[in-house]
Scaffold this motif. Structure first.
Motif, PDB file in Angstrom:
ATOM      1  N   CYS A   1       0.838  -1.217   0.000  1.00 49.20           N
ATOM      2  CA  CYS A   1       0.000   0.000   0.000  1.00 49.20           C
ATOM      3  C   CYS A   1       0.866   1.258   0.000  1.00 49.20           C
ATOM      4  N   MET A   2       1.917   1.248   0.800  1.00 48.64           N
ATOM      5  CA  MET A   2       2.758   2.439   0.909  1.00 48.64           C
ATOM      6  C   MET A   2       3.704   2.565  -0.282  1.00 48.64           C
ATOM      7  N   ASN A   3       4.135   1.417  -0.810  1.00 52.67           N
ATOM      8  CA  ASN A   3       4.937   1.438  -2.026  1.00 52.67           C
ATOM      9  C   ASN A   3       4.189   2.085  -3.173  1.00 52.67           C
ATOM     10  N   ARG A   4       2.914   1.758  -3.256  1.00 53.33           N
ATOM     11  CA  ARG A   4       2.085   2.316  -4.320  1.00 53.33           C
ATOM     12  C   ARG A   4       1.927   3.819  -4.167  1.00 53.33           C
ATOM     13  N   LEU A   5       1.720   4.270  -2.938  1.00 55.89           N
ATOM     14  CA  LEU A   5       1.588   5.707  -2.688  1.00 55.89           C
ATOM     15  C   LEU A   5       2.900   6.430  -3.004  1.00 55.89           C
ATOM     16  N   MET A   6       4.018   5.793  -2.650  1.00 49.49           N
ATOM     17  CA  MET A   6       5.316   6.394  -2.953  1.00 49.49           C
ATOM     18  C   MET A   6       5.517   6.492  -4.467  1.00 49.49           C
ATOM     19  N   GLN A   7       5.200   5.404  -5.169  1.00 47.73           N
ATOM     20  CA  GLN A   7       5.319   5.443  -6.636  1.00 47.73           C
ATOM     21  C   GLN A   7       4.418   6.538  -7.206  1.00 47.73           C
ATOM     22  N   GLY A   8       3.227   6.661  -6.632  1.00 50.67           N
ATOM     23  CA  GLY A   8       2.257   7.657  -7.096  1.00 50.67           C
ATOM     24  C   GLY A   8       2.765   9.082  -6.917  1.00 50.67           C
TER      25      GLY A   8
ATOM     26  N   MET B   1       5.792  10.071  -6.527  1.00 50.70           N
ATOM     27  CA  MET B   1       7.005  10.333  -7.290  1.00 50.70           C
ATOM     28  C   MET B   1       6.724  10.507  -8.783  1.00 50.70           C
ATOM     29  N   SER B   2       5.683   9.843  -9.274  1.00 54.07           N
ATOM     30  CA  SER B   2       5.392  10.011 -10.705  1.00 54.07           C
ATOM     31  C   SER B   2       4.466  11.199 -10.969  1.00 54.07           C
ATOM     32  N   ASP B   3       3.531  11.478 -10.065  1.00 53.63           N
ATOM     33  CA  ASP B   3       2.554  12.549 -10.312  1.00 53.63           C
ATOM     34  C   ASP B   3       2.935  13.882  -9.676  1.00 53.63           C
ATOM     35  N   HIS B   4       3.917  13.882  -8.775  1.00 54.44           N
ATOM     36  CA  HIS B   4       4.281  15.071  -7.987  1.00 54.44           C
ATOM     37  C   HIS B   4       3.076  15.625  -7.238  1.00 54.44           C
ATOM     38  N   HIS B   5       2.206  14.733  -6.876  1.00 48.95           N
ATOM     39  CA  HIS B   5       0.990  15.110  -6.169  1.00 48.95           C
ATOM     40  C   HIS B   5       0.326  13.846  -5.652  1.00 48.95           C
ATOM     41  N   LEU B   6      -0.462  13.979  -4.594  1.00 51.49           N
ATOM     42  CA  LEU B   6      -1.344  12.895  -4.158  1.00 51.49           C
ATOM     43  C   LEU B   6      -2.651  13.532  -3.720  1.00 51.49           C
ATOM     44  N   LYS B   7      -3.740  12.853  -4.009  1.00 49.68           N
ATOM     45  CA  LYS B   7      -5.032  13.376  -3.555  1.00 49.68           C
ATOM     46  C   LYS B   7      -5.209  13.132  -2.057  1.00 49.68           C
ATOM     47  N   TYR B   8      -6.264  13.719  -1.510  1.00 51.76           N
ATOM     48  CA  TYR B   8      -6.437  13.808  -0.054  1.00 51.76           C
ATOM     49  C   TYR B   8      -6.211  12.516   0.717  1.00 51.76           C
ATOM     50  N   GLN B   9      -6.950  11.466   0.388  1.00 53.28           N
ATOM     51  CA  GLN B   9      -6.834  10.227   1.179  1.00 53.28           C
ATOM     52  C   GLN B   9      -5.416   9.660   1.108  1.00 53.28           C
ATOM     53  N   GLY B  10      -4.815   9.763  -0.047  1.00 52.32           N
ATOM     54  CA  GLY B  10      -3.456   9.271  -0.236  1.00 52.32           C
ATOM     55  C   GLY B  10      -2.452  10.065   0.588  1.00 52.32           C
ATOM     56  N   ARG B  11      -2.646  11.382   0.608  1.00 52.44           N
ATOM     57  CA  ARG B  11      -1.752  12.226   1.429  1.00 52.44           C
ATOM     58  C   ARG B  11      -1.845  11.841   2.890  1.00 52.44           C
ATOM     59  N   GLN B  12      -3.083  11.617   3.345  1.00 50.78           N
ATOM     60  CA  GLN B  12      -3.275  11.263   4.754  1.00 50.78           C
ATOM     61  C   GLN B  12      -2.636   9.904   5.061  1.00 50.78           C
ATOM     62  N   GLN B  13      -2.943   8.934   4.215  1.00 50.96           N
ATOM     63  CA  GLN B  13      -2.462   7.569   4.474  1.00 50.96           C
ATOM     64  C   GLN B  13      -0.938   7.528   4.502  1.00 50.96           C
ATOM     65  N   LEU B  14      -0.293   8.157   3.517  1.00 51.65           N
ATOM     66  CA  LEU B  14       1.168   8.104   3.454  1.00 51.65           C
ATOM     67  C   LEU B  14       1.819   8.994   4.508  1.00 51.65           C
ATOM     68  N   SER B  15       1.279  10.185   4.734  1.00 53.34           N
ATOM     69  CA  SER B  15       1.987  11.088   5.648  1.00 53.34           C
ATOM     70  C   SER B  15       1.937  10.583   7.089  1.00 53.34           C
ATOM     71  N   LEU B  16       0.813   9.974   7.475  1.00 53.92           N
ATOM     72  CA  LEU B  16       0.758   9.429   8.847  1.00 53.92           C
ATOM     73  C   LEU B  16       1.633   8.188   8.990  1.00 53.92           C
TER      74      LEU B  16
ATOM     75  N   SER C   1     -10.424   6.072  -6.542  1.00 51.73           N
ATOM     76  CA  SER C   1     -10.897   6.128  -7.924  1.00 51.73           C
ATOM     77  C   SER C   1      -9.681   6.355  -8.810  1.00 51.73           C
ATOM     78  N   LYS C   2      -9.929   6.636 -10.059  1.00 52.15           N
ATOM     79  CA  LYS C   2      -8.829   6.789 -11.019  1.00 52.15           C
ATOM     80  C   LYS C   2      -7.856   7.864 -10.519  1.00 52.15           C
ATOM     81  N   ASN C   3      -6.578   7.641 -10.742  1.00 51.09           N
ATOM     82  CA  ASN C   3      -5.530   8.576 -10.302  1.00 51.09           C
ATOM     83  C   ASN C   3      -5.431   8.738  -8.792  1.00 51.09           C
ATOM     84  N   GLU C   4      -5.965   7.800  -8.067  1.00 50.87           N
ATOM     85  CA  GLU C   4      -5.751   7.771  -6.617  1.00 50.87           C
ATOM     86  C   GLU C   4      -5.003   6.479  -6.278  1.00 50.87           C
ATOM     87  N   TYR C   5      -4.188   6.543  -5.225  1.00 45.36           N
ATOM     88  CA  TYR C   5      -3.321   5.402  -4.917  1.00 45.36           C
ATOM     89  C   TYR C   5      -3.496   4.888  -3.494  1.00 45.36           C
TER      90      TYR C   5
END
Ligand code: SF4
Length: 206
Positions: free
Chosen positions: A24-31, A33-48, A116-120
């Motif tokens: 799960c965290m690998n995917r967020l990291m890949q996301g 690093m490739s998008d230079h952005h993460l949407k809300y839920q992804g930011r929360q999940q990875l930053s915590l 959804s699409k473009n969310e990790y």
């Protein structure tokens, strides 16, 4: 803080720690690093999660700023400061209600809206299509074959945490065997928290 001075976790060292992170965290990291952005839920999940592995508030801000503002098509530092700085400080209890938010466990992650699409965010064992999951698992070093099929089977049956634990065992098989041969005990309980996966992996390396 002390976390940055003793050489443990810094903005720059986070990518090198991906080998210890669950899918799960690998995917967020890949996301990110490739998008230079993460949407809300992804930011929360990875930053915590990153907070849980010892990334200080100061280093976290540097990490997110570097990720969001470097690379083609990324945002300006002004925009980052204006729109995003607050939320990352907030997760460390430095803004708003000053609550010390805890890293999410698997149950919490599974209770959030599905990506959804473009969310990790989310749990890839639940949220990825079979082919995508197989692809990601091969990137983690699992060979195609019976073992990979076992994991896919567990995911199909909705046994996401069991699948994740199985992957941990397959990825760390040699190290676990060595420890057992030396008469050491190895924690074989199920993975219920991404930070548990991480600390267990780190422990096996030391
Ligand atoms: Fe992450 Fe938990 Fe899913 Fe493993 S089972 S990928 S740690 S949410």
């Amino acid at each position: 803080g002390s976390e940055t001075n003793d050489g443990s976790v810094t903005a720059e060292s986070v990518p090198s720690l991906m080998k210890h992170m669950p899918l799960c965290m690998n995917r967020l990291m890949q996301g990110v690093m490739s998008d230079h952005h993460l949407k809300y839920q992804g930011r929360q999940q990875l930053s915590l999660f990153l907070k849980g592995i010892g990334l200080s508030a100061e280093e976290a801000l540097r990490f997110w700023q570097i990720q969001f503002t470097s690379g083609p098509g990324s945002m300006s530092i002004e925009r980052f400061n204006k729109e995003y700085k607050y939320t990352f400080r907030h997760n460390y209890g430095l803004e708003g209600g000053r609550i010390n938010y805890k890293p999410w466990d698997c149950r919490t992650i599974l209770s959030k809206p599905r990506p959804s699409k473009n969310e990790y965010h989310g749990c890839p064992y639940r949220d990825l299509h079979r082919d995508q999951l197989a692809d990601q698992l091969q990137k983690m070093g699992l060979d195609q074959g019976a073992r990979l099929d076992d994991v896919l089977e567990l995911s199909d049956r909705g046994e996401y945490q069991v699948a994740c634990t199985k992957v941990f065992e397959l990825v760390h098989g040699e190290k676990i065997d060595t420890l057992l041969k030396n008469g050491d005990t190895v924690d074989e309980t199920s993975i219920t928290h991404p930070n548990l996966y991480y600390s267990r992996s780190l422990y096996l390396e030391s």
